[in-house]
Design a protein around this motif. Structure first.
Motif, PDB file in Angstrom:
ATOM      1  N   SER A  78      74.497  74.654   4.918  1.00 47.48           N
ATOM      2  CA  SER A  78      73.015  74.460   5.461  1.00 47.48           C
ATOM      3  C   SER A  78      73.566  73.332   6.854  1.00 47.48           C
ATOM      4  O   SER A  78      74.157  72.462   6.646  1.00 47.48           O
ATOM      5  CB  SER A  78      72.068  73.803   4.574  1.00 47.48           C
ATOM      6  OG  SER A  78      72.672  72.562   4.217  1.00 47.48           O
ATOM      7  N   GLU A  79      72.881  73.592   7.885  1.00 46.32           N
ATOM      8  CA  GLU A  79      73.043  72.835   8.942  1.00 46.32           C
ATOM      9  C   GLU A  79      71.973  71.609   9.067  1.00 46.32           C
ATOM     10  O   GLU A  79      71.149  71.744   8.530  1.00 46.32           O
ATOM     11  CB  GLU A  79      72.597  73.784  10.403  1.00 46.32           C
ATOM     12  CG  GLU A  79      73.702  74.688  10.611  1.00 46.32           C
ATOM     13  CD  GLU A  79      74.912  74.598  11.094  1.00 46.32           C
ATOM     14  OE1 GLU A  79      75.109  73.411  11.762  1.00 46.32           O
ATOM     15  OE2 GLU A  79      76.056  75.151  10.470  1.00 46.32           O
ATOM     16  N   GLN A 134      69.304  69.285   9.909  1.00 49.09           N
ATOM     17  CA  GLN A 134      67.979  69.560  10.297  1.00 49.09           C
ATOM     18  C   GLN A 134      67.735  68.553  11.655  1.00 49.09           C
ATOM     19  O   GLN A 134      68.017  67.412  11.417  1.00 49.09           O
ATOM     20  CB  GLN A 134      66.956  69.482   9.302  1.00 49.09           C
ATOM     21  CG  GLN A 134      65.412  69.812   9.593  1.00 49.09           C
ATOM     22  CD  GLN A 134      64.739  69.706   8.592  1.00 49.09           C
ATOM     23  OE1 GLN A 134      64.479  68.482   8.091  1.00 49.09           O
ATOM     24  NE2 GLN A 134      63.828  70.871   8.451  1.00 49.09           N
ATOM     25  N   ILE A 148      61.085  73.544  13.514  1.00 52.42           N
ATOM     26  CA  ILE A 148      62.111  72.824  12.371  1.00 52.42           C
ATOM     27  C   ILE A 148      62.347  73.927  11.370  1.00 52.42           C
ATOM     28  O   ILE A 148      63.523  73.935  10.954  1.00 52.42           O
ATOM     29  CB  ILE A 148      61.014  71.716  11.616  1.00 52.42           C
ATOM     30  CG1 ILE A 148      60.930  70.555  12.522  1.00 52.42           C
ATOM     31  CG2 ILE A 148      61.516  71.235  10.572  1.00 52.42           C
ATOM     32  CD1 ILE A 148      62.177  69.715  12.612  1.00 52.42           C
ATOM     33  N   ASP A 149      61.569  74.912  10.926  1.00 53.91           N
ATOM     34  CA  ASP A 149      61.868  75.671   9.909  1.00 53.91           C
ATOM     35  C   ASP A 149      63.124  76.836  10.328  1.00 53.91           C
ATOM     36  O   ASP A 149      63.775  77.214   9.691  1.00 53.91           O
ATOM     37  CB  ASP A 149      60.629  76.426   9.412  1.00 53.91           C
ATOM     38  CG  ASP A 149      59.847  75.568   8.763  1.00 53.91           C
ATOM     39  OD1 ASP A 149      60.194  74.698   8.257  1.00 53.91           O
ATOM     40  OD2 ASP A 149      58.615  75.761   8.521  1.00 53.91           O
ATOM     41  N   GLY A 164      64.582  76.685  13.642  1.00 47.81           N
ATOM     42  CA  GLY A 164      65.789  76.108  14.639  1.00 47.81           C
ATOM     43  C   GLY A 164      65.622  76.966  15.988  1.00 47.81           C
ATOM     44  O   GLY A 164      66.438  76.538  16.898  1.00 47.81           O
TER      45      GLY A 164
END
Length: 295
Positions: free
Chosen positions: A41-42, A44, A70-71, A73
């Motif tokens: 996961s990157e 946020q 946000i959701d 990217g």
């Protein structure tokens, strides 16, 4: 007993080389960052939780900004065309409109989404956008008929001149302060955020605002059948008990139901929660009728 070094010299050299190689390998591992692997996961991207009266002068009319959803990217560019109590903006180019529509799954919608807005001065600010073209616009050839709105902390709507709870909830999400703000919320504020989470189908916030239990996963399935859940009125009717009047619409239906419901809250671990019974009653189908008023 005499130890014959010559006999074991190759073994000693091999041991020495192994030790040196291991030292170099461990040393390099300390210096080098871990490689990204598929599925990692990157981190946020979050924005600053900056109030509207501070954002407004830093984001003047006709200036540009970059929006990050946000959701997903995904990012696109915008220009501010106006707005007094929040910003009215337009996608800068047809390509930017294309990206924005991708964020909304190719369907324009009033649904609020948590975003980070990067201004020309480099400041990244937590915001909330809707995805519905409306009103006028001045940019030509961007394939966007009108403008859309972005709200920030404490900004209000141009119509009601009131805070939009769903927008404020998304601003909190974009700033990474939703858990902190839920702990600081009063029982009534918590109920309003809970109802906004239902309306916006924000499953993670729905979970955070309700009494914990396995039932939550079952109700998330029920949530998928909900088109909207709008608050008409809310009144406290007892200790931690609220009488709410709602407009509910199911997916695939043009009919709306006006509901009168009681919502009970309880405080656990320093935070208010909506009780399981109240959640279940809200998601039970009621007999529809035609409302006279509009939300």
């Amino acid at each position: 007993m005499v130890f014959n070094l010559r006999k074991y010299k190759y073994l000693l050299v091999l041991i020495l080389l192994t030790c040196i190689t291991g030292y170099i390998f461990l040393g390099n591992n300390k210096e080098q960052p871990r490689l990204s692997l598929p599925g990692d996961s990157e981190p946020q991207v979050l924005g600053e939780w900056l109030a509207w009266n501070e954002v407004n002068p830093q984001f003047p009319k006709y200036s540009t900004a970059k929006v990050t959803d946000i959701d997903t990217g995904l990012q696109f560019n915008i220009a501010r065309r106006g707005g007094t109590y929040h910003v009215d903006v337009q996608p800068l180019t047809a390509r930017d409109t294309e990206v924005m529509k991708q964020i909304y799954n190719q369907n324009w919608s009033w649904k609020r989404r948590a975003v980070v807005v990067e201004l020309e001065n480099g400041k990244k600010i937590a915001g909330s956008m809707n995805g519905m073209p409306h009103g006028g616009g001045i940019i030509k050839n961007n394939n966007f008929d009108g403008h859309f709105c972005i709200h920030f902390r404490d900004s209000i709507t141009h119509g009601s001149r009131k805070l939009d709870v769903a927008h404020q909830m998304m601003v909190m999400k974009a700033a990474g302060v939703i858990d902190e703000q839920l702990r600081l919320s009063s029982a009534q504020q918590l109920v309003l955020i809970f109802l906004a989470a239902l309306d916006q189908k924000e499953e993670s916030i729905f979970i955070k605002t309700t009494e914990p239990g396995a039932y939550q996963n079952l109700l998330l399935l029920e949530l998928q059948s909900l088109e909207s859940m709008k608050v008409i009125d809310i009144q406290e009717s007892g200790d931690n008990l609220f009488q709410v009047r709602l407009r509910k619409q199911l997916m695939g239906s043009n009919q709306q139901m006006i509901l009168e419901k009681e919502i009970m809250t309880l405080k656990k671990g320093g935070q208010w929660e909506v009780t399981r019974e109240s959640v279940e009653l809200l998601l039970v189908d009621d007999q529809p009728h035609n409302p006279d008023e509009k939300a």
